[in-house]
Design a protein around this motif. Structure first.
Motif, PDB file in Angstrom:
ATOM      1  N   GLN A 125       0.835  -1.202   0.000  1.00  0.00           N
ATOM      2  CA  GLN A 125       0.000   0.000   0.000  1.00  0.00           C
ATOM      3  C   GLN A 125       0.873   1.256   0.000  1.00  0.00           C
ATOM      4  O   GLN A 125       2.074   1.190   0.255  1.00  0.00           O
ATOM      5  CB  GLN A 125      -0.909   0.010   1.226  1.00  0.00           C
ATOM      6  CG  GLN A 125      -1.892  -1.134   1.235  1.00  0.00           C
ATOM      7  CD  GLN A 125      -2.710  -1.146   2.510  1.00  0.00           C
ATOM      8  OE1 GLN A 125      -2.169  -1.021   3.606  1.00  0.00           O
ATOM      9  NE2 GLN A 125      -4.012  -1.299   2.360  1.00  0.00           N
ATOM     10  N   ARG A 126       0.254   2.385  -0.287  1.00  0.00           N
ATOM     11  CA  ARG A 126       0.934   3.687  -0.237  1.00  0.00           C
ATOM     12  C   ARG A 126       0.068   4.666   0.542  1.00  0.00           C
ATOM     13  O   ARG A 126      -1.148   4.683   0.393  1.00  0.00           O
ATOM     14  CB  ARG A 126       1.135   4.248  -1.644  1.00  0.00           C
ATOM     15  CG  ARG A 126       2.108   3.486  -2.508  1.00  0.00           C
ATOM     16  CD  ARG A 126       2.164   4.151  -3.870  1.00  0.00           C
ATOM     17  NE  ARG A 126       3.016   3.454  -4.807  1.00  0.00           N
ATOM     18  CZ  ARG A 126       4.051   4.022  -5.428  1.00  0.00           C
ATOM     19  NH1 ARG A 126       4.353   5.283  -5.207  1.00  0.00           N
ATOM     20  NH2 ARG A 126       4.768   3.332  -6.289  1.00  0.00           N
ATOM     21  N   GLU A 127       0.709   5.494   1.344  1.00  0.00           N
ATOM     22  CA  GLU A 127       0.000   6.575   2.019  1.00  0.00           C
ATOM     23  C   GLU A 127      -0.095   7.749   1.060  1.00  0.00           C
ATOM     24  O   GLU A 127       0.777   7.950   0.213  1.00  0.00           O
ATOM     25  CB  GLU A 127       0.749   7.008   3.280  1.00  0.00           C
ATOM     26  CG  GLU A 127       0.746   5.959   4.366  1.00  0.00           C
ATOM     27  CD  GLU A 127       1.481   6.419   5.622  1.00  0.00           C
ATOM     28  OE1 GLU A 127       2.151   7.480   5.576  1.00  0.00           O
ATOM     29  OE2 GLU A 127       1.384   5.714   6.624  1.00  0.00           O
ATOM     30  N   PHE A 128      -1.164   8.545   1.191  1.00  0.00           N
ATOM     31  CA  PHE A 128      -1.303   9.752   0.380  1.00  0.00           C
ATOM     32  C   PHE A 128      -1.896  10.862   1.228  1.00  0.00           C
ATOM     33  O   PHE A 128      -2.494  10.613   2.282  1.00  0.00           O
ATOM     34  CB  PHE A 128      -2.164   9.495  -0.868  1.00  0.00           C
ATOM     35  CG  PHE A 128      -3.593   9.128  -0.568  1.00  0.00           C
ATOM     36  CD1 PHE A 128      -4.554  10.105  -0.343  1.00  0.00           C
ATOM     37  CD2 PHE A 128      -3.973   7.800  -0.510  1.00  0.00           C
ATOM     38  CE1 PHE A 128      -5.863   9.763  -0.070  1.00  0.00           C
ATOM     39  CE2 PHE A 128      -5.278   7.442  -0.240  1.00  0.00           C
ATOM     40  CZ  PHE A 128      -6.232   8.430  -0.019  1.00  0.00           C
ATOM     41  N   SER A 129      -1.710  12.094   0.770  1.00  0.00           N
ATOM     42  CA  SER A 129      -2.290  13.250   1.445  1.00  0.00           C
ATOM     43  C   SER A 129      -2.600  14.332   0.411  1.00  0.00           C
ATOM     44  O   SER A 129      -1.985  14.382  -0.657  1.00  0.00           O
ATOM     45  CB  SER A 129      -1.344  13.799   2.522  1.00  0.00           C
ATOM     46  OG  SER A 129      -0.122  14.196   1.939  1.00  0.00           O
ATOM     47  N   ILE A 130      -3.577  15.174   0.738  1.00  0.00           N
ATOM     48  CA  ILE A 130      -3.984  16.277  -0.129  1.00  0.00           C
ATOM     49  C   ILE A 130      -3.811  17.567   0.662  1.00  0.00           C
ATOM     50  O   ILE A 130      -4.314  17.687   1.781  1.00  0.00           O
ATOM     51  CB  ILE A 130      -5.450  16.119  -0.581  1.00  0.00           C
ATOM     52  CG1 ILE A 130      -5.634  14.806  -1.327  1.00  0.00           C
ATOM     53  CG2 ILE A 130      -5.880  17.306  -1.439  1.00  0.00           C
ATOM     54  CD1 ILE A 130      -7.078  14.480  -1.651  1.00  0.00           C
ATOM     55  N   HIS A 131      -3.092  18.535   0.058  1.00  0.00           N
ATOM     56  CA  HIS A 131      -2.807  19.811   0.700  1.00  0.00           C
ATOM     57  C   HIS A 131      -3.168  20.957  -0.236  1.00  0.00           C
ATOM     58  O   HIS A 131      -3.243  20.769  -1.446  1.00  0.00           O
ATOM     59  CB  HIS A 131      -1.319  19.926   1.035  1.00  0.00           C
ATOM     60  CG  HIS A 131      -0.830  18.909   2.013  1.00  0.00           C
ATOM     61  ND1 HIS A 131      -0.860  17.559   1.775  1.00  0.00           N
ATOM     62  CD2 HIS A 131      -0.295  19.041   3.233  1.00  0.00           C
ATOM     63  CE1 HIS A 131      -0.367  16.913   2.814  1.00  0.00           C
ATOM     64  NE2 HIS A 131      -0.004  17.792   3.712  1.00  0.00           N
ATOM     65  N   SER A 132      -3.327  22.160   0.349  1.00  0.00           N
ATOM     66  CA  SER A 132      -3.554  23.353  -0.470  1.00  0.00           C
ATOM     67  C   SER A 132      -3.020  24.583   0.239  1.00  0.00           C
ATOM     68  O   SER A 132      -2.785  24.567   1.452  1.00  0.00           O
ATOM     69  CB  SER A 132      -5.044  23.544  -0.767  1.00  0.00           C
ATOM     70  OG  SER A 132      -5.704  24.079   0.366  1.00  0.00           O
ATOM     71  N   ARG A 133      -2.840  25.624  -0.566  1.00  0.00           N
ATOM     72  CA  ARG A 133      -2.556  26.955  -0.020  1.00  0.00           C
ATOM     73  C   ARG A 133      -3.040  27.967  -1.041  1.00  0.00           C
ATOM     74  O   ARG A 133      -3.101  27.702  -2.235  1.00  0.00           O
ATOM     75  CB  ARG A 133      -1.085  27.160   0.304  1.00  0.00           C
ATOM     76  CG  ARG A 133      -0.190  27.401  -0.876  1.00  0.00           C
ATOM     77  CD  ARG A 133       1.224  27.816  -0.434  1.00  0.00           C
ATOM     78  NE  ARG A 133       2.078  27.915  -1.581  1.00  0.00           N
ATOM     79  CZ  ARG A 133       2.164  28.986  -2.364  1.00  0.00           C
ATOM     80  NH1 ARG A 133       1.448  30.043  -2.110  1.00  0.00           N
ATOM     81  NH2 ARG A 133       2.970  28.992  -3.414  1.00  0.00           N
ATOM     82  N   MET A 134      -3.407  29.137  -0.554  1.00  0.00           N
ATOM     83  CA  MET A 134      -3.865  30.210  -1.433  1.00  0.00           C
ATOM     84  C   MET A 134      -2.676  30.809  -2.171  1.00  0.00           C
ATOM     85  O   MET A 134      -1.568  30.872  -1.637  1.00  0.00           O
ATOM     86  CB  MET A 134      -4.560  31.323  -0.644  1.00  0.00           C
ATOM     87  CG  MET A 134      -5.808  30.899   0.055  1.00  0.00           C
ATOM     88  SD  MET A 134      -7.067  30.426  -1.103  1.00  0.00           S
ATOM     89  CE  MET A 134      -8.021  29.366  -0.072  1.00  0.00           C
ATOM     90  N   ASP A 135      -2.905  31.252  -3.372  1.00  0.00           N
ATOM     91  CA  ASP A 135      -1.874  31.889  -4.184  1.00  0.00           C
ATOM     92  C   ASP A 135      -1.326  33.128  -3.477  1.00  0.00           C
ATOM     93  O   ASP A 135      -0.152  33.439  -3.567  1.00  0.00           O
ATOM     94  CB  ASP A 135      -2.450  32.265  -5.545  1.00  0.00           C
ATOM     95  CG  ASP A 135      -1.386  32.619  -6.557  1.00  0.00           C
ATOM     96  OD1 ASP A 135      -0.247  32.143  -6.409  1.00  0.00           O
ATOM     97  OD2 ASP A 135      -1.692  33.358  -7.498  1.00  0.00           O
TER      98      ASP A 135
END
Length: 189
Positions: A125-135
């Motif tokens: 298996q693989r771990e994953f993550s979703i991130h964001s930041r404003m421009d």
């Protein structure tokens, strides 16, 4: 032509150059055919990074998903981001995902999105993550994490391929279900 009354008063005659998006492959990235993710790059220490930019100008359909006046990326879209990323690296799909923080898209802002898929673990298996930041955010402020999860291990053959091949339909043990009353029951609740 008369001289300006103020020393720094001037008229500009040059046209503003339009913003041109750079070709991802020219920057050492892999171009993706995905509506929210534009490029992918393998990480030096293993895993892969998927990146994209989201705004109401480039994705106007997001404006239809508002909660108390705030435009949010639907949870299904976050799952789609994760699903695209893990299948791109050869995994079967998503086994587990935890949605942590809503991803808001303010009017007039651009949001940078990253999906990070880690290296293959011992169980495949693989771990994953979703991130964001404003421009508009300072890069030093960091990224907000919206989801984490675990992919299904890659397998040689997809188990659903036998069902979809049409060899035996309906599958053994399946029973017909009357759905005529289904929506009336939902409406009644």
């Amino acid at each position: 032509m008369s001289l300006p009354t103020y020393a720094f008063q001037r008229e500009r005659y040059w046209l503003d150059a339009p913003t041109v998006a750079a070709d991802a492959t020219g920057l050492g990235l892999e171009t993706l055919e995905h509506p929210l993710l534009g490029a992918a790059v393998p990480l030096a220490e293993g895993g892969q990074l998927f990146t994209g930019r989201i705004s109401l100008e480039t994705h106007p359909w997001l404006a239809d998903h508002q909660v108390w006046g705030t435009v949010l990326v639907p949870g299904a879209a976050l799952i789609e981001l994760a699903m695209h990323a893990v299948t791109h690296v050869g995994q079967q799909g998503i086994e587990d995902i935890a949605l942590e923080t809503p991803l808001a898209v303010p009017e007039g802002e651009t949001v940078h999105v990253q999906v990070v898929v880690g290296e293959v673990q011992q169980d495949g298996q693989r771990e994953f993550s979703i991130h964001s930041r404003m421009d508009s955010d300072d890069v030093d402020l960091g990224w907000k994490r919206h989801a984490t999860g675990l992919s299904c291990a890659a397998v040689d053959e997809e188990p659903v391929s036998e069902v979809l091949s049409g060899a035996s339909w309906p599958p053994p043990g399946a029973a017909p279900v009357d759905v005529d009353e289904l929506y009336a029951g939902f409406a009644g609740r």
